[in-house]
Design an enzyme around this catalytic site. Structure first.
Site, PDB file in Angstrom:
ATOM      1  N   TRP A  95       1.223  -1.296  -0.048  1.00 50.36           N
ATOM      2  CA  TRP A  95       0.173   0.028   0.115  1.00 50.36           C
ATOM      3  C   TRP A  95       0.791   0.821  -0.332  1.00 50.36           C
ATOM      4  CZ3 TRP A  95      -2.036   2.837   4.873  1.00 50.36           C
ATOM      5  CH2 TRP A  95      -2.495   3.933   5.006  1.00 50.36           C
ATOM      6  N   ASP A 148      -1.379  -6.205   8.947  1.00 45.80           N
ATOM      7  CA  ASP A 148      -1.857  -5.354   8.823  1.00 45.80           C
ATOM      8  C   ASP A 148      -3.266  -5.230   8.212  1.00 45.80           C
ATOM      9  OD1 ASP A 148      -3.602  -3.069   8.206  1.00 45.80           O
ATOM     10  OD2 ASP A 148      -1.640  -1.761   6.584  1.00 45.80           O
ATOM     11  N   LYS A 150     -13.261  -1.098   5.130  1.00 45.25           N
ATOM     12  CA  LYS A 150     -13.470  -1.174   3.624  1.00 45.25           C
ATOM     13  C   LYS A 150     -14.872  -2.269   3.760  1.00 45.25           C
ATOM     14  CE  LYS A 150     -10.305  -0.114   1.164  1.00 45.25           C
ATOM     15  NZ  LYS A 150      -9.916   0.779   2.216  1.00 45.25           N
TER      16      LYS A 150
END
Length: 431
Positions: free
Chosen positions: A162, A243, A279
């Site tokens: 990311w 993560d 999300k």
């Protein structure tokens, strides 16, 4: 005389005593213009594009097949329940809303997690996953430092990762390094390279792993591969940071998506875990997250939590309240939680269906390339393998916007635009 001169000076117009504009200097005159965020810059360019054919596939936020945001019905129900309770709006403690934090870590690690059962898991609420990354980065920079003799503590990120990861950990004072992850020749996982790089990492270094739905590649290790990765991490005594931003959203099954988190605890890793509820719960703007750290004992967990509080207090003092109450309401009610799981599966299924549709449309458009990776990848994004020049042509010539590394947000693909997207990709990849 002196007194006359003083009276004359006092009679001068005040304006004549002011400094001229030319002599005034702003404190910020030397501040340079910051570089625009790559993704947000694409969003702005998309807005200014007058083409009626324009399509945005750059932002990682779920959209319906009509291209609209979707607030999950379970989330709206939970929010109504929270409001009906008439709870206060007082500050949360530094560690956040305790009932939310407890359920959040159980959601990821499982109710039977030994660390949770034995009260040796230090957990705090954070400003979504981004905040958790920054807090753990500050913690690592301070408490892993003794092993690196005054040098910056290294953290190994997958290549690619990311886009914000490197910025966060660099700003936290860590040295960002990478390990091989994506294999451009196979458009899949470079497991041998990954294991070799992690095997050469200095003992005690931090390493970041995506728990599921790797961003940006959509390539996740298999269960067997996770076993090999775990063995290398353990052999090198690396400080593992997981993560987790897509649990439930990746496959549609939150329990299946938790495999890596539970496997690594089972293998004895005292890892740190970041959770985001943006999300999977659709709570993008609520900034709901958690950070948990598995410790060796309850006493160690108490000490770790005390240090996390010392990091958080001068950073943002305490986390926001509303979103945490919503997630807690969902996770604490079996019926509402079951409804959320079904809705999360709907989101995941639409993404999976659009992957299949895009692959089929590529063949229909006349492409003879192998596009199997579209359906083999998982989660929000498809790492297309397109070059920067092809990405530029896609935007300039076809008004389809994806990030410069070739990442496609599958949430922006719909039944009404998939054929146009496929034709555009075929045009730039066959040129």
């Amino acid at each position: 005389t002196l007194s006359i001169r003083r009276r004359c000076m006092l009679r001068r117009p005040i304006a004549s005593l002011r400094l001229s504009p030319a002599r005034l200097m702003s404190h910020w005159s030397s501040v340079p213009l910051g570089a625009p965020d790559p993704i947000l810059g694409l969003v702005e360019a998309f807005k200014l594009d007058p083409s009626p054919d324009k399509i945005s596939l750059s932002v990682g936020a779920y959209r319906t097949d009509e291209g609209k945001p979707w607030v999950l019905p379970s989330i709206m129900d939970a929010e109504r329940r929270v409001l009906a309770k008439g709870a206060d709006k007082e500050y949360l403690p530094i560690t956040g809303l305790a009932p939310f934090v407890n359920l959040a870590r159980e959601f990821a690690m499982g109710k039977e997690s030994p660390a949770i059962q034995q009260k040796r898991c230090a957990s705090v609420q954070t400003l979504s996953g981004t905040g958790a990354c920054r807090v753990v980065g500050e913690f690592y920079a301070k408490f892993l430092a003794p092993a690196f003799a005054g040098e910056k503590v290294p953290i190994y990120l997958p290549k690619p990762s990311w886009g914000n990861h490197a910025k966060i950990f660099s700003a936290a004072g860590m040295e960002v390094r990478t390990y091989r992850y994506w294999d451009p020749s196979t458009l899949g996982l470079d497991l041998p390279g990954m294991l070799e790089d992690l095997g050469n990492a200095p003992e005690g270094a931090a390493v970041l792993l995506h728990a599921c739905a790797h961003n940006p590649t959509g390539v996740d290790p298999t269960q067997e591969q996770w076993g090999a990765i775990s063995a290398v991490l353990k052999k090198r005594n690396l400080s593992v940071f997981l993560d987790s931003a897509y649990q439930g959203f990746a496959s549609g099954d939150a329990e299946a998506d938790a495999y890596a988190m539970r496997k690594l605890e089972e293998d004895g890793h005292h890892y740190a875990l970041s959770q985001s509820f943006a999300k999977n719960f659709g709570l993008y703007g609520e900034r709901v997250g958690a950070l948990s750290m598995i410790c060796a004992s309850p006493e160690e967990a108490e000490r770790v939590e005390s240090q996390l509080k010392l990091i958080i207090r001068p950073m943002y003092s305490s986390p926001p309240l509303a979103g945490a109450r919503i997630v807690h309401e969902v996770l604490s009610d079996p019926a509402l939680c079951a409804q959320w799981r079904a809705e999360c599966a709907i989101m995941a299924k639409r993404i999976i269906d659009m992957r299949a549709a895009l692959k089929t449309a590529m063949i229909k458009a006349g492409s003879t390339k192998n596009w199997d990776h579209i359906t083999q990848q998982i989660g929000m994004f498809c790492f297309s393998g397109m070059t920067p020049d092809q990405v530029k042509s896609l935007k300039d010539d076809h008004h389809v916007y994806i990030t410069g590394d070739g990442r496609i947000s599958m949430a922006g693909v719909t039944t009404s635009n998939v054929d146009y997207i496929a034709k555009a990709i075929h045009a730039v990849t066959s040129a």
